[in-house]
Scaffold this active site. Structure first.
Site, PDB file in Angstrom:
ATOM      1  N   THR A  41      39.944  14.150  38.759  1.00 43.81           N
ATOM      2  CA  THR A  41      40.142  14.793  39.997  1.00 43.81           C
ATOM      3  C   THR A  41      39.069  14.345  41.027  1.00 43.81           C
ATOM      4  O   THR A  41      39.384  14.084  42.119  1.00 43.81           O
ATOM      5  CB  THR A  41      40.021  16.138  39.903  1.00 43.81           C
ATOM      6  OG1 THR A  41      40.545  16.733  38.582  1.00 43.81           O
ATOM      7  CG2 THR A  41      40.682  16.911  40.971  1.00 43.81           C
TER       8      THR A  41
ATOM      9  N   ASP B 149      40.147  14.735  26.957  1.00 44.14           N
ATOM     10  CA  ASP B 149      39.082  14.442  27.989  1.00 44.14           C
ATOM     11  C   ASP B 149      37.792  14.643  27.340  1.00 44.14           C
ATOM     12  O   ASP B 149      36.752  13.971  27.362  1.00 44.14           O
ATOM     13  CB  ASP B 149      39.118  15.505  28.848  1.00 44.14           C
ATOM     14  CG  ASP B 149      40.218  15.251  30.006  1.00 44.14           C
ATOM     15  OD1 ASP B 149      40.861  14.254  29.964  1.00 44.14           O
ATOM     16  OD2 ASP B 149      40.322  16.025  31.035  1.00 44.14           O
TER      17      ASP B 149
END
Length: 470
Positions: free
Chosen positions: A48, A338
């Site tokens: 992001t 992640d």
């Protein structure tokens, strides 16, 4: 919450996943989607961040519309703000992994998932080649039922399938000798399409008898080597096993796991430290793997096969992820990915930096100072670049429900007074020394985000016009 065209629902706040699912039509916007994908492959986290930075840079470029500066300079100044980390220092690895999980939907489980991710990566790191961590060596098996708390790391192998239960097949085998086979235990088929016409039942008996003898012959050869667990690769050409062969295998006290995916074979053989056997003639004892226990375990509503206590186990790890529904399960899988990537980054490039918007604001401050030294147009550009970087702490404050303007101003002041590790503490809603709060991230995530965003923006700047061609 994303609702796809096929009616599937995904709940996530992983930037790359969201952008991947969105149907973006504008060509320049597609570049930003690609950008988040490449951040995902390089660093695995900060997907992001990279899009937010690129957006802010583009906004500044609109104001300037002038030549960009070299991203190398920026990467260099980032390097000055980092702290080296040791791989033996398990604690700081766990801290980084839990920082990456904090922004995720499954953040309340970070105390469980973070150490799990660290152990998984450390168990597959080859000390001789630490920079080549292949995340394919960590297999994630998802199983519905239970909660994320039940997630565990299995030292060994897990198959998301049952053992064959045909005619009382075994479900547990101690001191297992395991063979991975890629041939079929079923009557041979001809290479050409043809039909056999049988005129009387004696011929039919003969055919069945031949088939039975053929299968028995194969099973005797297998049994002779002392093999007692068979993992059979899925076959496209014909059934890998028939009811008859399963019946005889059960009689011979051989535990069978059939329909093993072709893609998993490499992982399985690496873990078991054995070789796949492609032909019955090559069925030798030295090609087999050994384990203390192979058993079928009930998990949730399904069953899995667990192989534990493997002798000379290869450098692989298996994580069994559990969850109460499919959405939580998928998100736990993505978040775990992640966390694994973050640790892989730290193994590759052993530097840690503070999180919480600290590196961005410090970078912005140093670039601002540098801009004053530069002459003419260039200084102007650098100042804009510096301003663009403030978007990260700004967004962070906004997402935490704080007043972004006061927070960012205070953050800037604290950094100006030389507190380079001051960052936004989301839980307390104020500025604190973020290193002491254990909010840390790998250097690679930030450097990669900034260099990729800069490169993408410079690319977009060079575009004069978008031409649609039919």
């Amino acid at each position: 919450m994303i609702s796809t065209a096929s009616g599937e629902v995904i709940i996530t706040n992983d930037g790359a996943t969201i952008l991947n699912q969105m149907g973006v039509l504008q060509p320049a916007a597609k570049m930003l989607v690609e950008l988040s994908k490449s951040q995902d492959t390089t660093a695995g986290d900060g997907t992001t961040t990279v899009v937010v930075i690129a957006g802010a840079l583009l906004k500044q470029c609109l104001l300037l519309l002038s030549s960009g500066i070299h991203p190398t300079v920026i990467s260099d100044s980032l390097h000055k703000a980092s702290v080296p980390v040791e791989l033996s220092d398990r604690e700081s690895l766990v801290k980084s992994a839990s920082t990456s999980l904090n922004s995720k939907v499954v953040s309340q489980y970070s105390t469980l998932l973070a150490p799990l991710a660290v152990d998984a990566v450390l168990s597959v790191v080859d000390p001789a080649k630490p920079d080549l961590v292949d995340l394919r060596d960590i297999k994630i098996v998802k199983k519905l039922g239970g909660t994320v708390d039940d997630t565990e790391m299995v030292k060994g192998l897990v198959f998301d399938k049952k053992v064959s239960h045909a005619s009382g097949g075994l479900t547990r085998m101690e001191n297992a000798k395991i063979a991975v086979i890629q041939f079929q235990i079923s009557p041979p088929k001809t290479d050409i399409e043809q039909s056999i016409v049988v005129s009387d039942y004696t011929q039919m008996d003969r055919i069945l008898k031949e088939e039975r003898n053929y299968i028995l012959g194969m099973i005797k050869k297998i049994k002779a080597t002392g093999c007692n667990v068979l993992l059979i690769q899925k076959s496209i050409l014909r059934d890998a096993v028939t009811d008859l062969s399963l019946h005889y295998l059960a009689k011979a006290k051989i535990l069978v796991v059939k329909d093993v995916e072709r893609d998993d074979i490499e992982f399985i053989t690496k873990t078991l430290n054995c070789l796949p056997i492609a032909n019955i003639e090559h069925f030798k004892e030295e090609k087999m793997g050994y384990a203390d226990l192979v058993e079928e375990v009930s998990v949730g509503e399904g069953k899995i096969v667990k192989i534990t206590g493997i002798r000379d186990m290869g450098r692989t790890a298996t994580v069994l992820v559990r969850g109460s529904n499919q959405l939580v399960l998928d998100e736990a899988d993505r978040s775990l990915h992640d966390a694994l990537c973050v640790i892989r980054c730290l193994v590759n490039k052993q530097f840690l930096i503070a999180g919480g918007g600290a590196p961005e604001i410090e970078l912005s401050r140093q670039l601002g100072a540098w801009a004053k030294v530069l002459h003419g147009m260039e200084g102007y550009c650098v100042r804009s670049f510096a301003e663009a970087l403030e978007v990260i702490p700004y967004t962070l404050a906004e997402n935490a429900g704080l007043n972004p303007i006061t927070i960012v101003t205070e953050l800037r002041n604290r950094h100006a007074q030389g507190e380079i590790n001051a960052g936004i503490n989301v839980r307390k809603g104020q500025i604190t020394n973020i290193l002491e709060e254990n909010v840390v991230q790998p250097l690679l995530v930030s450097t990669s985000a900034i260099t990729l965003a800069t490169e993408c923006v410079r690319m977009i700047l060079k575009i004069d016009d978008i031409v649609t061609v039919r």
